[in-house]
Design an enzyme around this catalytic site. Structure first.
Site, PDB file in Angstrom:
ATOM      1  N   THR A 279       1.420  -1.352  -0.182  1.00 32.99           N
ATOM      2  CA  THR A 279       0.242   0.498   0.152  1.00 32.99           C
ATOM      3  C   THR A 279       0.703   1.306   0.536  1.00 32.99           C
ATOM      4  O   THR A 279       1.649   1.073   1.117  1.00 32.99           O
ATOM      5  CB  THR A 279      -0.933   0.025   1.246  1.00 32.99           C
ATOM      6  OG1 THR A 279      -1.568  -0.817   1.363  1.00 32.99           O
ATOM      7  CG2 THR A 279      -1.662   0.988   1.611  1.00 32.99           C
TER       8      THR A 279
ATOM      9  N   LYS B 123      -8.098   1.632  -2.743  1.00 29.12           N
ATOM     10  CA  LYS B 123      -7.393   1.459  -1.901  1.00 29.12           C
ATOM     11  C   LYS B 123      -7.408   2.590  -0.072  1.00 29.12           C
ATOM     12  O   LYS B 123      -8.029   2.458   0.439  1.00 29.12           O
ATOM     13  CB  LYS B 123      -6.238   1.038  -1.309  1.00 29.12           C
ATOM     14  CG  LYS B 123      -5.047   0.956  -0.721  1.00 29.12           C
ATOM     15  CD  LYS B 123      -5.736  -0.831   0.152  1.00 29.12           C
ATOM     16  CE  LYS B 123      -4.896  -0.802   2.071  1.00 29.12           C
ATOM     17  NZ  LYS B 123      -5.434  -1.946   1.728  1.00 29.12           N
TER      18      LYS B 123
ATOM     19  N   LYS C 251      -1.551   4.877   8.510  1.00 27.01           N
ATOM     20  CA  LYS C 251      -0.967   5.076   6.954  1.00 27.01           C
ATOM     21  C   LYS C 251      -1.588   5.442   6.212  1.00 27.01           C
ATOM     22  O   LYS C 251      -1.417   5.609   5.014  1.00 27.01           O
ATOM     23  CB  LYS C 251      -0.313   3.927   6.808  1.00 27.01           C
ATOM     24  CG  LYS C 251       0.270   3.983   5.414  1.00 27.01           C
ATOM     25  CD  LYS C 251       1.114   2.416   5.630  1.00 27.01           C
ATOM     26  CE  LYS C 251       1.691   2.440   4.070  1.00 27.01           C
ATOM     27  NZ  LYS C 251       2.400   0.797   3.422  1.00 27.01           N
TER      28      LYS C 251
HETATM   29  P1  NAD Z   1       6.045  -5.788   7.227  1.00 30.13           P
HETATM   30  O1  NAD Z   1       6.520  -4.917   7.678  1.00 30.13           O
HETATM   31  O2  NAD Z   1       5.471  -6.619   8.018  1.00 30.13           O
HETATM   32  O3  NAD Z   1       6.760  -6.183   6.308  1.00 30.13           O
HETATM   33  C1  NAD Z   1       7.293  -5.883   5.144  1.00 30.13           C
HETATM   34  C2  NAD Z   1       8.634  -6.461   4.940  1.00 30.13           C
HETATM   35  O4  NAD Z   1       8.908  -5.850   3.871  1.00 30.13           O
HETATM   36  C3  NAD Z   1       9.692  -6.234   5.865  1.00 30.13           C
HETATM   37  O5  NAD Z   1      10.117  -7.531   6.025  1.00 30.13           O
HETATM   38  C4  NAD Z   1      10.594  -5.689   5.793  1.00 30.13           C
HETATM   39  O6  NAD Z   1      12.080  -6.428   5.587  1.00 30.13           O
HETATM   40  C5  NAD Z   1      11.059  -5.670   3.672  1.00 30.13           C
HETATM   41  N1  NAD Z   1      11.809  -5.284   2.910  1.00 30.13           N
HETATM   42  C6  NAD Z   1      11.617  -3.807   3.767  1.00 30.13           C
HETATM   43  N2  NAD Z   1      12.449  -3.043   2.688  1.00 30.13           N
HETATM   44  C7  NAD Z   1      12.940  -4.724   1.565  1.00 30.13           C
HETATM   45  C8  NAD Z   1      14.275  -4.202   0.949  1.00 30.13           C
HETATM   46  N3  NAD Z   1      14.127  -3.733   0.405  1.00 30.13           N
HETATM   47  N4  NAD Z   1      14.029  -5.654  -0.050  1.00 30.13           N
HETATM   48  C9  NAD Z   1      13.789  -6.550   0.555  1.00 30.13           C
HETATM   49  N5  NAD Z   1      12.993  -6.518   1.875  1.00 30.13           N
HETATM   50  C10 NAD Z   1      12.402  -5.676   2.355  1.00 30.13           C
HETATM   51  O7  NAD Z   1       4.766  -5.050   6.385  1.00 30.13           O
HETATM   52  P2  NAD Z   1       3.094  -6.206   6.491  1.00 30.13           P
HETATM   53  O8  NAD Z   1       2.200  -5.945   7.474  1.00 30.13           O
HETATM   54  O9  NAD Z   1       3.742  -6.625   5.580  1.00 30.13           O
HETATM   55  O10 NAD Z   1       2.559  -4.957   5.068  1.00 30.13           O
HETATM   56  C11 NAD Z   1       3.387  -4.812   3.781  1.00 30.13           C
HETATM   57  C12 NAD Z   1       2.261  -4.033   2.654  1.00 30.13           C
HETATM   58  O11 NAD Z   1       1.496  -4.232   3.009  1.00 30.13           O
HETATM   59  C13 NAD Z   1       2.617  -2.371   3.389  1.00 30.13           C
HETATM   60  O12 NAD Z   1       2.028  -1.725   2.534  1.00 30.13           O
HETATM   61  C14 NAD Z   1       1.041  -2.689   4.061  1.00 30.13           C
HETATM   62  O13 NAD Z   1       0.722  -1.057   4.208  1.00 30.13           O
HETATM   63  C15 NAD Z   1       0.260  -3.424   3.192  1.00 30.13           C
HETATM   64  N6  NAD Z   1      -0.935  -4.121   3.873  1.00 30.13           N
HETATM   65  C16 NAD Z   1      -1.037  -4.228   5.607  1.00 30.13           C
HETATM   66  C17 NAD Z   1      -1.686  -5.155   5.717  1.00 30.13           C
HETATM   67  C18 NAD Z   1      -1.656  -6.181   6.918  1.00 30.13           C
HETATM   68  O14 NAD Z   1      -2.639  -5.901   8.081  1.00 30.13           O
HETATM   69  N7  NAD Z   1      -0.543  -5.923   7.780  1.00 30.13           N
HETATM   70  C19 NAD Z   1      -3.091  -5.018   5.250  1.00 30.13           C
HETATM   71  C20 NAD Z   1      -3.230  -4.317   4.197  1.00 30.13           C
HETATM   72  C21 NAD Z   1      -2.141  -4.706   3.087  1.00 30.13           C
END
Ligand code: NAD
Length: 298
Positions: A93, A168, A243
C-alpha cells in the site's frame, strides 16, 4: 508453473508467498530480515541471498514492502536487471504518485507492471482470500490475474496506472471515517442511556448500516467476532489505518479534492497513535472518544 520472485516477506508477504508455493509455482523470495527468510524457507520458498538473485529466471516479480520509498528503491535497483518480458506487480500500500513512478520505471525499460494493493489483512493473506485492486494496462492485467489468483478471493481491475492504489485509499478513507462515526454514535448512546444492543439492532437494519457497524462493531456483544470482543487485538491496526488516511490526504491535496472528514479522521488516529495505541485495532478509537468526552466534561 510460473517462476515468481517475491520481495518483502513480512506479515503479509510470507503467507502470500506460501499460497503461491501451494499453487505449484516456483517462488524465489528475498527479505532484509533473516527471520522472515527462515519462515519463508519453512513454507517452501526458495530463499535468495539478494534481491538480484531472487529475480534470476523469474517471469514475475512481486513486491510487498512497507512504503513508496522502499518500492521505488527496489524498482530502481531491479527493473534494469530484469529479463525482457518480466512482469512487475507491487502489492504494497503506497502513495499514488510513487505507484505511478514505479510504473514509469518499468515502462522506461520496456516492462509491464501492475499496482495491486490488497485488503483482507494477515487473515486474508493466510487464507488466500485477499481482495486485489489492480491498476495498469489490460495487457499487464491479463498476465497478472492468474498469478494473483491463489492469493485472492477477489481481483478487481480498477483502471490504469495507480488506479489500484487510488481505490485502496478511497475505500480506507470511507472505513476510517465511518468507524469514528459509529464509535461516536455508541458513545452518545451510552450517555443517553441507550443500550449497545438496542442501537445495534436499529442501526444495523436502518440507514446507519455500514461495515464498521455490522462486521467490526466497536463495542463488545452485538458482533461476537469483532475485535472489541478481544480487547481490540487487531484485526487492522490503528497505525495502518493512519498510514492509509495520510496517503488519502496526500492524494487529495495533490489532486485538489476536498476531504474534510478524511482530514479530521487522520488527525484523530494520529492522536490515538501518539497515545501509544497504534498497535490496537482501529475500532479501539471508541476508547479515545470516551476519554475525550470525559476530558471535555471536566
Ligand atoms: P511488514 O513490515 O511485516 O513487511 C514488510 C517487509 O518488507 C519486511 O519484512 C521488511 O524487512 C521488508 N523489506 C523492506 N525493505 C526491503 C527491501 N529493500 N528488500 C527486501 N525486503 C524489504 O509489513 P506487512 O504488514 O507485511 O505490510 C506490507 C504492505 O502491505 C504494507 O504496504 C502495508 O501497508 C500493506 N498491507 C498490510 C496489511 C496488514 O494487515 N498487515 C493489510 C493490507 C495491506
Amino acid at each position: 508453473m510460473t517462476t515468481i520472485a517475491f520481495i518483502g516477506l513480512g506479515n503479509m508477504g510470507n503467507p502470500m508467498a506460501a499460497n503461491l508455493v501451494k499453487a505449484g509455482h516456483q517462488v524465489q523470495g528475498f527479505d532484509l530480515v533473516p527471520e522472515s527468510l527462515d519462515k519463508a524457507a519453512g513454507n517452501g520458498v526458495d530463499v535468495a541471498t539478494s534481491a538480484e538473485a531472487a529475480i534470476e529466471g523469474a517471469e514475475v516479480v512481486i513486491t510487498m514492502l512497507p512504503a513508496g520509498k522502499h518500492v521505488l528503491s527496489v524498482y530502481e535497483h531491479l527493473v534494469p536487471k530484469a529479463a525482457k518480458g518480466t512482469l512487475f506487480i507491487d502489492s504494497s500500500t503506497i502513495d499514488v504518485a510513487s505507484a505511478r513512478k514505479a510504473h514509469a520505471i518499468a515502462a522506461e525499460h520496456g516492462l509491464l507492471s501492475i499496482d495491486a494493493p490488497v485488503s483482507g489483512g494477515v487473515g486474508g493473506a493466510e487464507a488466500g482470500t485477499l481482495t486485489f485492486m489492480a491498476g495498469g494496462s489490460d495487457e499487464a492485467f491479463a498476465i497478472a490475474e492468474p498469478v494473483l489468483q491463489p492469493m485472492a478471493g477477489r481481483i478487481v481491475h480498477c483502471g490504469g496506472d495507480g488506479a489500484g492504489q487510488a481505490a485502496k485509499i478511497c475505500n480506507n478513507m470511507i472505513l476510517g471515517v465511518s468507524m469514528i462515526a459509529v464509535g461516536e454514535a455508541f458513545v452518545l448512546a451510552e450517555k443517553l442511556g441507550l443500550s449497545h444492543q438496542a442501537l445495534f439492532d436499529v442501526a444495523s437494519t436502518s440507514s446507519g448500516q455500514c461495515w464498521s457497524l455490522t462486521t467490526y462493531c466497536p463495542v463488545p456483544g452485538p458482533v461476537p467476532a469483532s475485535p472489541a470482543n478481544r480487547g481490540y487485538q487487531p484485526g487492522f491496526a490503528a497505525s495502518l489505518m493512519l498510514k492509509d488516511l495520510r496517503l488519502a490526504q496526500e492524494a487529495a491535496q495533490g489532486a485538489g479534492a476536498a476531504t474534510p472528514l478524511g482530514a479530521e479522521a487522520a488527525q484523530i488516529y494520529a492522536i490515538f497513535e501518539a497515545m501509544g495505541q497504534g498497535g490496537k485495532d482501529f475500532s479501539g478509537i471508541i476508547e479515545f472518544l470516551r476519554g475525550k468526552a470525559a476530558v471535555e466534561k471536566s
